[in-house]
Design an enzyme around this catalytic site. Structure first.
Site, PDB file in Angstrom:
ATOM      1  N   PHE A  39       0.864  -1.189   0.000  1.00  0.00           N
ATOM      2  CA  PHE A  39       0.000   0.000   0.000  1.00  0.00           C
ATOM      3  C   PHE A  39       0.893   1.229   0.000  1.00  0.00           C
ATOM      4  O   PHE A  39       1.614   1.496   0.957  1.00  0.00           O
ATOM      5  CB  PHE A  39      -0.964   0.058   1.194  1.00  0.00           C
ATOM      6  CG  PHE A  39      -1.929   1.196   1.027  1.00  0.00           C
ATOM      7  CD1 PHE A  39      -3.103   1.023   0.297  1.00  0.00           C
ATOM      8  CD2 PHE A  39      -1.640   2.458   1.511  1.00  0.00           C
ATOM      9  CE1 PHE A  39      -3.975   2.093   0.076  1.00  0.00           C
ATOM     10  CE2 PHE A  39      -2.509   3.533   1.294  1.00  0.00           C
ATOM     11  CZ  PHE A  39      -3.680   3.331   0.582  1.00  0.00           C
ATOM     12  N   ASP A  77       9.377   2.988   2.051  1.00  0.00           N
ATOM     13  CA  ASP A  77       8.174   3.758   2.342  1.00  0.00           C
ATOM     14  C   ASP A  77       7.904   3.649   3.838  1.00  0.00           C
ATOM     15  O   ASP A  77       7.308   2.689   4.312  1.00  0.00           O
ATOM     16  CB  ASP A  77       6.994   3.227   1.512  1.00  0.00           C
ATOM     17  CG  ASP A  77       5.716   4.022   1.785  1.00  0.00           C
ATOM     18  OD1 ASP A  77       5.673   4.766   2.787  1.00  0.00           O
ATOM     19  OD2 ASP A  77       4.751   3.878   1.011  1.00  0.00           O
ATOM     20  N   LYS A 107       2.513  11.274   6.937  1.00  0.00           N
ATOM     21  CA  LYS A 107       1.673  11.091   8.115  1.00  0.00           C
ATOM     22  C   LYS A 107       2.163  11.874   9.343  1.00  0.00           C
ATOM     23  O   LYS A 107       1.899  13.047   9.448  1.00  0.00           O
ATOM     24  CB  LYS A 107       1.527   9.602   8.425  1.00  0.00           C
ATOM     25  CG  LYS A 107       0.706   8.864   7.357  1.00  0.00           C
ATOM     26  CD  LYS A 107       0.292   7.498   7.839  1.00  0.00           C
ATOM     27  CE  LYS A 107      -0.255   6.624   6.722  1.00  0.00           C
ATOM     28  NZ  LYS A 107      -1.637   6.909   6.392  1.00  0.00           N
TER      29      LYS A 107
HETATM   30  C1  LIG Z   1       2.889   2.889   3.636  1.00  0.00           C
HETATM   31  C2  LIG Z   1       2.020   3.980   3.084  1.00  0.00           C
HETATM   32  N1  LIG Z   1       2.414   4.644   1.992  1.00  0.00           N
HETATM   33  C3  LIG Z   1       1.681   5.636   1.464  1.00  0.00           C
HETATM   34  C4  LIG Z   1       0.472   6.004   2.020  1.00  0.00           C
HETATM   35  C5  LIG Z   1      -0.342   7.101   1.386  1.00  0.00           C
HETATM   36  O1  LIG Z   1      -0.362   8.241   2.187  1.00  0.00           O
HETATM   37  P1  LIG Z   1      -1.499   9.353   1.962  1.00  0.00           P
HETATM   38  O2  LIG Z   1      -2.803   8.758   2.359  1.00  0.00           O
HETATM   39  O3  LIG Z   1      -1.075  10.507   2.842  1.00  0.00           O
HETATM   40  O4  LIG Z   1      -1.458   9.718   0.501  1.00  0.00           O
HETATM   41  C6  LIG Z   1       0.014   5.333   3.156  1.00  0.00           C
HETATM   42  C7  LIG Z   1      -1.287   5.674   3.767  1.00  0.00           C
HETATM   43  O5  LIG Z   1      -1.896   4.916   4.497  1.00  0.00           O
HETATM   44  C8  LIG Z   1       0.808   4.291   3.703  1.00  0.00           C
HETATM   45  O6  LIG Z   1       0.409   3.613   4.785  1.00  0.00           O
END
Ligand SMILES: Cc1ncc(COP(=O)(O)O)c(C=O)c1O
Length: 408
Positions: free
Chosen positions: A146, A231, A260
Site C-alpha cells: 500500500f 516507504d 503522516k
Molecule cells: C505505507 C504507506 N504509503 C503511502 C500512504 C499514502 O499516504 P497518503 O494517504 O497521505 O497519501 C500510506 C497511507 O496509508 C501508507 O500507509
C-alpha cells in the site's frame, strides 16, 4: 450505533453520508474534539483512539509543542509557494535531512505525493546516472503493498478494490511476493532503477518480514546498483520503537519516503530524503507542489523532528509496545488467532468464526476504543505514542471483553 434519545450522532452521520462520495466506510462515531490519546464525540462520549489517524497522530491529538508551533506560524506567515523562499524552509529541511542521515530533503504534502516523487526521482536517476535506456526503467514492488491512491500507484497495487476500474495503468513495475528475497533478486534486471518496499506492510495487516530480509534486499540493491526506497510513511517516525522501522534490521535505504506523523496530526506534510547523487537529479521545473514545504508545514514539521531527535518517543513506543504485545498475545486462543507488529503497532487476527474485523471494531467502539479493521478479520492497533500504561491496559481489557462476550 452508540446513541441516546437526544443524540446528535445519527443526524451528523446522515449528513456526512448525504454530501460525500462513499469512498470510506467509517465507524458510526462523530468526533468533535480530542486531546492526547482521547477523542470525544458530539454526544460527549470519550474514546481511546487506537488508530491515531493511521499513525499520523504519533504524538497524540493536539500535542502542546506542535500546537504552539502551528499557532506561532499562523500568526506570521502561512504560504508563499516555492516561487519564493521563506524563513522556515531551510531549518525544516536541514533538521529532517539530519534525522534521516541524508544530504537532501524534498517536501511535499501527502504520502502518495511523496511516493510519486520517489518514483520520478528513481526513474530520472536511472536514465541520467545509471544509464538505463530512455523509457525502459522498471521498479520492483511487493505484493499486498500500500503506497497510496494515485493512478500510477494503484497501477502496481494487488488489491482489486484499490486497482480495478482505474486503468489504463502505468507500466514499469514488477510485483514480487513480500519477504521473498529470491523472487526480488530474480525480478531485478539491468533496467531496474529501484526497489520500493514498506519495512512493515501496514494496510496488508501489519506484516513484519523475517529477520534478514531487508539486509538481503540491501545487499542485492547495492550489488546491482538499484536504489532501495523505504516507504516509512506509516511505519516511520517512532511508531515501531525506532525512528525508522527499517532500523530494526540495521539497514539504511537510499531513499526514505515519509509522511503522516511528519505533519504532527495538524497539516499534511510528506517528504523524500536521499543523498545528493539521487535527489540532486531534479532541476527547476521538473517537479513541485504549490503547498509542498509551505511555512506552516515546515514550522510544524521542524517541531516534529525536534520531538523525535530526543529519542523519547521511540523509547516509549519500544517499552509500551512490549506491554501491548504481551497483552494481545495473551488473548491468543481466546478469540485471537495471531498477533504481529513492532512497538506500538499491532495487527491482530480475530477468529473469523467469532466475528468479522469490522464487527470487532464496532464492539470495541461501544466499549470506548477506536480501531480499524483491514482485510476481513484483522484489526490494526496503533495508539498515539503518548498513550499511558493504564490506557493500554484499558484498551486490552476492552478487547478481551469483546472477545469474551462473543465466545459466550
Ligand atoms: C505505507 C504507506 N504509503 C503511502 C500512504 C499514502 O499516504 P497518503 O494517504 O497521505 O497519501 C500510506 C497511507 O496509508 C501508507 O500507509
Amino acid at each position: 450505533m452508540m446513541t441516546t434519545v437526544d443524540s446528535r450522532t445519527p443526524e451528523a452521520l446522515a449528513d456526512a453520508e448525504r454530501w460525500t462520495a462513499h469512498n470510506y466506510h467509517p465507524l458510526p462515531v462523530v468526533i468533535a474534539d480530542a486531546e492526547g490519546a482521547w477523542v470525544t464525540d458530539v454526544d460527549g462520549r470519550r474514546y481511546l483512539d487506537f488508530l491515531a489517524g493511521y499513525s499520523a497522530l504519533n504524538f497524540g491529538h493536539r500535542h502542546p509543542g506542535l500546537i504552539s508551533a502551528a499557532h506561532a506560524q499562523l500568526d506570521r506567515l502561512t504560504l508563499t509557494s516555492r516561487a519564493f523562499v521563506h524563513d522556515q524552509f531551510a531549518e525544516f529541511c536541514r533538521s529532517l535531512a539530519e534525522l534521516c542521515g541524508k544530504d537532501l530533503v524534498l517536501p511535499m504534502n501527502t504520502g502518495a505525493e511523496a511516493v510519486e516523487t520517489a518514483i520520478k526521482v528513481a526513474r530520472k536517476w536511472g536514465y541520467r546516472v545509471k544509464g538505463v535506456p530512455d523509457g525502459q526503467a522498471n521498479i520492483v514492488v511487493a505484493e499486498n503493498n500500500f503506497h497510496g491512491r494515485t493512478t500510477t500507484i494503484v497501477s502496481f497495487s494487488t488489491d482489486p478494490d484499490a486497482r480495478d476500474d482505474f486503468g489504463p495503468y502505468t507500466p514499469g513495475f514488477r510485483i514480487v511476493p513480500y519477504s521473498d528475497l529470491a523472487a526480488l533478486t530474480g525480478a531485478i534486471d539491468e533496467n531496474t532503477v529501484a526497489v520500493l518496499l514498506e519495512p512493515i506492510q501496514g494496510e496488508a495487516g501489519v506484516l513484519v518480514p523475517p529477520t534478514g530480509y531487508f539486509a538481503g534486499v540491501r545487499t542485492v540493491c547495492t550489488e546491482r546498483n538499484v536504489l532501495l526506497m523505504a516507504d516509512e510513511i506509516q511505519s516511520g517516525l517512532g511508531r515501531t520503537g525506532r525512528t525508522f522501522a527499517i532500523e530494526h534490521e540495521a539497514v539504511v535505504p537510499d531513499v526514505y519516503i515519509l509522511g503522516k506523523a511528519l505533519g504532527g496530526g495538524i497539516v499534511p506534510v510528506s517528504a523524500v530524503a536521499a543523498d545528493r547523487p539521487v535527489l540532486g537529479v531534479l532541476r527547476p521545473g521538473e517537479h513541485g507542489s504549490t503547498f509542498g514545504g509551505n511555512p506552516l508545514a515546515c514550522a510544524v514539521g521542524a517541531e516534529v523532528v525536534r520531538l523525535l531527535a530526543t529519542g523519547d518517543f521511540q523509547k516509549r513506543s519500544a517499552v509500551l509496545g512490549e506491554r501491548l504485545h504481551a497483552g494481545l498475545t495473551a488473548l491468543i486462543g481466546r478469540g485471537v488467532v495471531a498477533v504481529r507488529g513492532r512497538g506500538l503497532w499491532a495487527g491482530v487476527d480475530i477468529d473469523p468464526a467469532l466475528m468479522t474485523g469490522r464487527q470487532a471494531c464496532e464492539r470495541l467502539a461501544e466499549r470506548g476504543v477506536l480501531a480499524k479493521d483491514t482485510h476481513g478479520s484483522t484489526i490494526r492497533l496503533a495508539p498515539p505514542l503518548v498513550v499511558t500504561e493504564a490506557e493500554l491496559d484499558q484498551a486490552i481489557g476492552a478487547f478481551a471483553a469483546v472477545l469474551a462476550a462473543a465466545r459466550g
